[in-house]
Design a protein around this motif. Structure first.
Motif, PDB file in Angstrom:
ATOM      1  N   GLN A 166       0.830  -1.205   0.000  1.00  0.00           N
ATOM      2  CA  GLN A 166       0.000   0.000   0.000  1.00  0.00           C
ATOM      3  C   GLN A 166       0.863   1.254   0.000  1.00  0.00           C
ATOM      4  O   GLN A 166       0.544   2.246  -0.667  1.00  0.00           O
ATOM      5  N   ARG A 167       1.976   1.209   0.747  1.00  0.00           N
ATOM      6  CA  ARG A 167       2.881   2.359   0.768  1.00  0.00           C
ATOM      7  C   ARG A 167       3.524   2.579  -0.596  1.00  0.00           C
ATOM      8  O   ARG A 167       3.806   3.719  -0.977  1.00  0.00           O
ATOM      9  N   VAL A 168       3.783   1.494  -1.311  1.00  0.00           N
ATOM     10  CA  VAL A 168       4.341   1.625  -2.669  1.00  0.00           C
ATOM     11  C   VAL A 168       3.370   2.372  -3.562  1.00  0.00           C
ATOM     12  O   VAL A 168       3.753   3.239  -4.358  1.00  0.00           O
ATOM     13  N   LYS A 169       2.072   2.064  -3.449  1.00  0.00           N
ATOM     14  CA  LYS A 169       1.065   2.763  -4.242  1.00  0.00           C
ATOM     15  C   LYS A 169       1.006   4.241  -3.891  1.00  0.00           C
ATOM     16  O   LYS A 169       0.616   5.066  -4.730  1.00  0.00           O
ATOM     17  N   GLU A 170       1.386   4.592  -2.669  1.00  0.00           N
ATOM     18  CA  GLU A 170       1.387   5.992  -2.250  1.00  0.00           C
ATOM     19  C   GLU A 170       2.631   6.731  -2.703  1.00  0.00           C
ATOM     20  O   GLU A 170       2.790   7.924  -2.411  1.00  0.00           O
ATOM     21  N   GLY A 171       3.543   6.032  -3.386  1.00  0.00           N
ATOM     22  CA  GLY A 171       4.739   6.682  -3.910  1.00  0.00           C
ATOM     23  C   GLY A 171       5.951   6.571  -3.016  1.00  0.00           C
ATOM     24  O   GLY A 171       6.966   7.237  -3.261  1.00  0.00           O
ATOM     25  N   VAL A 172       5.889   5.735  -1.967  1.00  0.00           N
ATOM     26  CA  VAL A 172       7.016   5.571  -1.060  1.00  0.00           C
ATOM     27  C   VAL A 172       7.998   4.554  -1.645  1.00  0.00           C
ATOM     28  O   VAL A 172       7.582   3.506  -2.171  1.00  0.00           O
ATOM     29  N   GLU A 173       9.290   4.844  -1.549  1.00  0.00           N
ATOM     30  CA  GLU A 173      10.321   3.918  -2.017  1.00  0.00           C
ATOM     31  C   GLU A 173      10.513   2.823  -0.966  1.00  0.00           C
ATOM     32  O   GLU A 173      11.033   3.068   0.112  1.00  0.00           O
ATOM     33  N   VAL A 174      10.082   1.605  -1.276  1.00  0.00           N
ATOM     34  CA  VAL A 174      10.116   0.477  -0.334  1.00  0.00           C
ATOM     35  C   VAL A 174      11.128  -0.544  -0.812  1.00  0.00           C
ATOM     36  O   VAL A 174      11.165  -0.916  -1.992  1.00  0.00           O
ATOM     37  N   ALA A 217       4.673 -15.466  -0.335  1.00  0.00           N
ATOM     38  CA  ALA A 217       5.651 -15.245  -1.413  1.00  0.00           C
ATOM     39  C   ALA A 217       5.034 -14.456  -2.557  1.00  0.00           C
ATOM     40  O   ALA A 217       5.739 -13.678  -3.234  1.00  0.00           O
ATOM     41  N   ALA A 218       3.719 -14.621  -2.801  1.00  0.00           N
ATOM     42  CA  ALA A 218       3.072 -13.899  -3.900  1.00  0.00           C
ATOM     43  C   ALA A 218       3.090 -12.394  -3.680  1.00  0.00           C
ATOM     44  O   ALA A 218       3.097 -11.613  -4.642  1.00  0.00           O
ATOM     45  N   LEU A 219       3.108 -11.967  -2.421  1.00  0.00           N
ATOM     46  CA  LEU A 219       3.119 -10.531  -2.127  1.00  0.00           C
ATOM     47  C   LEU A 219       4.464  -9.886  -2.446  1.00  0.00           C
ATOM     48  O   LEU A 219       4.572  -8.654  -2.457  1.00  0.00           O
ATOM     49  N   LEU A 220       5.494 -10.687  -2.682  1.00  0.00           N
ATOM     50  CA  LEU A 220       6.806 -10.138  -3.025  1.00  0.00           C
ATOM     51  C   LEU A 220       6.930  -9.806  -4.512  1.00  0.00           C
ATOM     52  O   LEU A 220       7.922  -9.186  -4.912  1.00  0.00           O
ATOM     53  N   ASP A 221       5.953 -10.206  -5.289  1.00  0.00           N
ATOM     54  CA  ASP A 221       6.003  -9.903  -6.721  1.00  0.00           C
ATOM     55  C   ASP A 221       5.966  -8.388  -6.937  1.00  0.00           C
ATOM     56  O   ASP A 221       5.237  -7.659  -6.258  1.00  0.00           O
ATOM     57  N   ASP A 222       6.764  -7.927  -7.878  1.00  0.00           N
ATOM     58  CA  ASP A 222       6.819  -6.513  -8.270  1.00  0.00           C
ATOM     59  C   ASP A 222       7.402  -5.620  -7.170  1.00  0.00           C
ATOM     60  O   ASP A 222       7.259  -4.399  -7.235  1.00  0.00           O
ATOM     61  N   MET A 223       8.025  -6.214  -6.155  1.00  0.00           N
ATOM     62  CA  MET A 223       8.667  -5.418  -5.111  1.00  0.00           C
ATOM     63  C   MET A 223      10.175  -5.557  -5.224  1.00  0.00           C
ATOM     64  O   MET A 223      10.702  -6.585  -5.687  1.00  0.00           O
TER      65      MET A 223
END
Length: 883
Positions: free
Chosen positions: A50-58, A72-78
């Motif tokens: 959610q923070r990534v969608k807000e523009g935060v560099e994670v 593990a699926a939540l790590l996709d695109d991160m």
């Protein structure tokens, strides 16, 4: 203001200090759960996405999925950080790479499993130390934690599950958390997840269900997590009520004190006190009473471990000396205004001697006493080794006592026909007294008892029996037994006290020598060398001293008085200790595989360097020695700080004399030039009707010289501290017009646009000073921008704050010169010929004299922008005029 509603100033100050600390450091968000499998990592990844969608560099620093596909699926695109590989005993281990995170410096980093123990060779022993370093550098961190890994909860978890948790985090890191989010799951759903293979897989799942993951254990852990979170929420609510000045604020003057010693129960008492202090939101003190009894290596290790735990959990450690432990603890409690003393419940009642708890209860008076049942800490492998060594030492002393009795009996057997058996008693008594000067109390008491029995059996008639026929022999035997025990015990106690006093005197003398050597030496270098020599002799170590440079950086070489040279790896430890203001190296949790232990030379104002001590291989650093070394480091830091201040004062005196001479010279030259310039101007006015290129050149040069002289006189006026604003009602439009007229010819090649509201009121300002300030800024804009570019002036007023913005459309300020342009005689590289570099310095001085300031920056649309802000400006009100 009513005293009941007036806010506590100490609380307000603490809140401001906490706010400043939070503003400078990163935010720590902890996802807390009762045990593995409740969804902490899953919730952390969801929040991070959610923070990534807000523009935060994670950045995903390290996340353990444990084979769970939905996690593990939540790590996709991160962005996932590669793990650092470490070789240890032929195996390749993967760990969190803190150096890569510090190099990349993301806004937010995810660090799973806060209580994890790092592999050997890592910078820190524990992962939570990596997290602390990250937030200290301003990086936000998301992390996960189970309640059983909180240090103060370890004893409760052991009671619940029978399992001793080895990986723990101190409670103080939870105090640093910006937010603690409880991830809760019912026991039934958790067991269902276990059965579905969503927590552990295969045999590991079966072992977990049959062991730790029992319904009773999970229910108790869930309650523990809920209670812990509720305590944190309650503390936050109390801070809010205090900040909002609620009249019924929860105020407490509670302060807890717990006495600890070389006991296996000490760590449990410390954890209990920490939990109680958290609930009461009060400070707590850990007191250690140092008696004359010499501690065994095992006891010394227990004490060091307990006091180290107290420091790690945020307690204040106090050490006092005394033979009566209860009186010493009560004295500390009264001196420190303690409201409650925590003591351990005795194991077995004693009919002949009061327990420590009973003694404290009787003498406590108005102080509350809380008697708790502590749990014994599990002894570590190093303790077993020390126990064996200690046992060997004790056995040796008992053996010497038996040998001494046998020797005395053998010698007296040959002389008893000539001296009588009464003489033998005196010899035995003398042997007991002499033995007490060398042996500890236990062997001395055993020797006294065996000596009395041996005298009765071998020498008192009838011999070779314990029968005593004569009344005088009975009296003599009883008196011998009492005197031997008393003299042996008293002599042993006096010897122990003498050794303790000698040890304290040696430590105090060493601290005094170090202080005197470093502080009173005529040459600082020789003083530091003598101080290091004293430290080396007292502690039997090799030392290295690194003193910072004047620019606050560490040199690449040690002080010439150092006795060992750090290796390249050790220099990394030195840099970390200096930057983080913490001990590092051997005997610490940060880079413990180092060869030396490094102590920062920290004072209240700065870190003056680092002191390194290289101990012998078999040496162990106990708490008392560590305290003494920290005292040495503090004294060296104070001496270095004193030398730094002496040099700074000397330099300041030289600068002050130079500035004084400078101002005198400028003032003299400026006044001497005023008369010739006035004569030249008068002559030029008389030749106004003539047309000659020479007259034009003379006029231009005279105006330039006039500006230089005026600038010098104005700067002299500023630095003489005689400048006082002459406040009067003025129109800011008139100020701008006068400033444009003062600049004159250089401004003719630029279009000046004024943006000021039509109904702008009159303000009470110093017309002349503000005019000169604006003129200097306009003149600066005119000569540093290309001809034909515009200059914009915007004026606004809000809450009695005048804001005057002057923006040009030139090339802007070179990077890094936004503050330097206001320095005296500073000129940007490539400046036009002429000028003194005083215009902006004078402008700022005149504005500051009126309670304002000037800032410079580059405008996003191009060009330089100067902002004049003056606060609390009186505004003219026509209604007051009519009244």
């Amino acid at each position: 203001m009513n005293d009941d509603t007036r806010p506590d100033p100490d609380a307000l100050l603490a809140q401001v200090q906490r706010s400043d600390a939070v503003a400078k450091s990163g935010k720590l968000h902890i996802f807390l759960g009762m045990c593995p499998g409740v969804g902490k990592t899953y919730a952390m990844l969801q929040t991070a996405r959610q923070r990534v969608k807000e523009g935060v560099e994670v950045l995903v620093g390290i996340v353990e999925t444990h084979g769970r596909s939905e996690t593990a699926a939540l790590l996709d695109d991160m962005q996932v950080l590669p793990r650092r590989k470490l070789e240890h005993r032929g195996f390749t281990l993967e760990e969190f790479d803190i150096d890569a995170v510090l190099a990349q410096r993301p806004q937010l980093v995810l660090v799973d499993e806060l209580a994890h123990t790092n592999a050997p060779g890592s910078r820190h022993a524990k992962r939570y130390q990596d997290v602390l370093e990250l937030i200290d550098t301003g990086i936000d961190v998301y992390t996960t934690l189970n309640v059983q890994h909180i240090d103060s909860q370890v004893d409760i978890v052991r009671q619940i599950s029978g399992v001793t948790i080895q990986e723990t985090v101190p409670d103080s890191i939870l105090d640093r958390a910006h937010e603690i989010q409880l991830i809760d799951l019912s026991v039934e759903k958790l067991l269902e997840r276990m059965a579905d293979g969503k927590v552990y897989l295969g045999e590991r799942a079966e072992q977990a269900v049959s062991g730790f993951f029992k319904e009773g254990n999970l229910t108790a852990l869930r309650e523990l997590a809920l209670r812990f979170t509720a305590e944190q929420v309650d503390r936050n609510l109390e801070d809010i009520r205090r900040a909002r000045r609620v009249s019924s604020a929860w105020k407490t003057n509670a302060r807890l004190l717990v006495g600890v010693g070389p006991s296996p129960y000490a760590e449990s008492l410390i954890r209990w006190t920490r939990r109680a202090a958290t609930r009461l939101n009060c400070p707590w003190i850990v007191a250690w009473v140092e008696t004359s009894r010499v501690l065994t290596p095992v006891e010394q290790e227990r004490l060091t471990r307990a006091l180290g735990l107290a420091r790690k959990l945020g307690g204040e450690v106090v050490s006092v000396t005394g033979e009566n432990i209860s009186e010493a603890l009560l004295q500390v409690a009264r001196e420190r205004n303690v409201s409650q003393i925590v003591v351990g419940k005795p194991d077995k009642p004693s009919w002949w001697r009061q327990s420590l708890a009973d003694q404290i209860i009787i003498g406590s008076g108005d102080i509350d006493v809380c008697v708790v049942r502590p749990l014994a800490a599990a002894e570590k492998s190093t303790s077993a080794v020390l126990q064996d060594a200690d046992s060997a030492s004790v056995i040796g002393e008992y053996s010497w006592a038996l040998v001494a009795v046998f020797t005395i009996a053998s010698l007296c057997w040959g002389v008893v026909p000539y001296t009588g058996y009464m003489f033998v008693a005196l010899v035995f008594l003398l042997g007991v007294v002499l033995a007490a000067m060398r042996l500890s109390r236990g062997p001395v008491l055993v020797m006294a008892t065996i000596s009395a029995l041996c005298w009765d059996y071998l020498f008192i008639p009838p011999q070779f029996t314990f029968l005593i026929n004569k009344a005088e022999d009975w009296v003599m035997f009883i008196m011998f037994f009492i005197v031997a025990l008393s003299m042996g015990s008293l002599t042993s106690r006096l010897r122990a006290r003498e050794e303790a006093e000698r040890r304290r005197a040696r430590q105090t003398g060493a601290l005094l020598r170090v202080t005197q050597s470093a502080a009173l030496a005529a040459e600082p270098a020789k003083g530091l060398a003598e101080a290091l020599r004293s430290i080396n002799e007292l502690l039997h170590v090799q030392s290295a001293l690194i003193v910072r440079e004047n620019d606050r950086s560490l040199p690449k070489a040690v002080h010439m008085a150092s006795t060992f040279q750090p290796s390249l790896k050790e220099w990394g430890v030195v840099a970390w200790s200096y930057e983080n203001k913490q001990c590092a190296g051997r005997f610490t949790d940060t880079l413990p595989e180092s060869e030396a232990t490094w102590f920062p030379l920290q004072t209240a104002t700065a870190t003056m360097g680092v002191l390194g001590l290289q101990f012998e291989q078999e040496t162990r650093l106990d708490f008392a020695t560590r305290q003494m070394i920290e005292a040495f480091a503090l004294q060296l830091a104070l001496v270095l700080e004193k030398e730094h201040f002496i040099q700074a004062v000397s330099h300041a005196e030289v600068l002050a004399q130079s500035e004084k001479l400078h101002r005198t010279l400028l003032d003299s030259v400026s006044h001497e030039l005023k008369t010739p310039i006035a004569v030249i101007n008068a002559s030029l006015e008389g030749m106004a009707g003539q047309s000659s290129p020479y007259l034009t050149e003379i006029t231009t040069a005279t105006q330039r010289l006039q500006r230089v002289v005026d600038s010098l006189l104005q700067m002299t006026r500023l630095e003489s501290d005689v400048l006082k604003p002459n406040l009067d009602w003025c129109d800011v439009r008139d100020v701008i017009a006068a400033a444009r007229k003062a600049v004159g010819e250089p401004l003719s090649a630029h279009e000046v646009r004024l943006n000021v509201p039509e109904d702008f009121p009159l303000l009470k300002l110093d017309h002349a000073l503000l005019t000169q300030s604006v003129a200097n800024i306009l003149h600066n804009a005119a000569i540093y921008t290309p001809p034909g570019t515009g200059i914009e002036i915007s004026i606004s007023l809000r809450d009695q704050q005048l804001r005057l913005v002057i923006r040009d459309h030139g090339f802007g300020l070179p990077a890094g010169t936004e503050l330097r342009v206001f320095e005296k005689f500073y000129r940007v590289q490539g400046s036009p010929v002429g000028g003194t570099g005083l215009g902006l310095a004078i402008a700022r001085g005149f504005v500051q004299a009126q309670g304002g300031d000037i800032t410079a920056r580059n405008h996003p649309g191009g060009g330089a922008e100067f902002v004049i802000e003056i606060n609390r400006v009186p505004v003219f009100d026509p209604a007051d005029k009519m009244a």
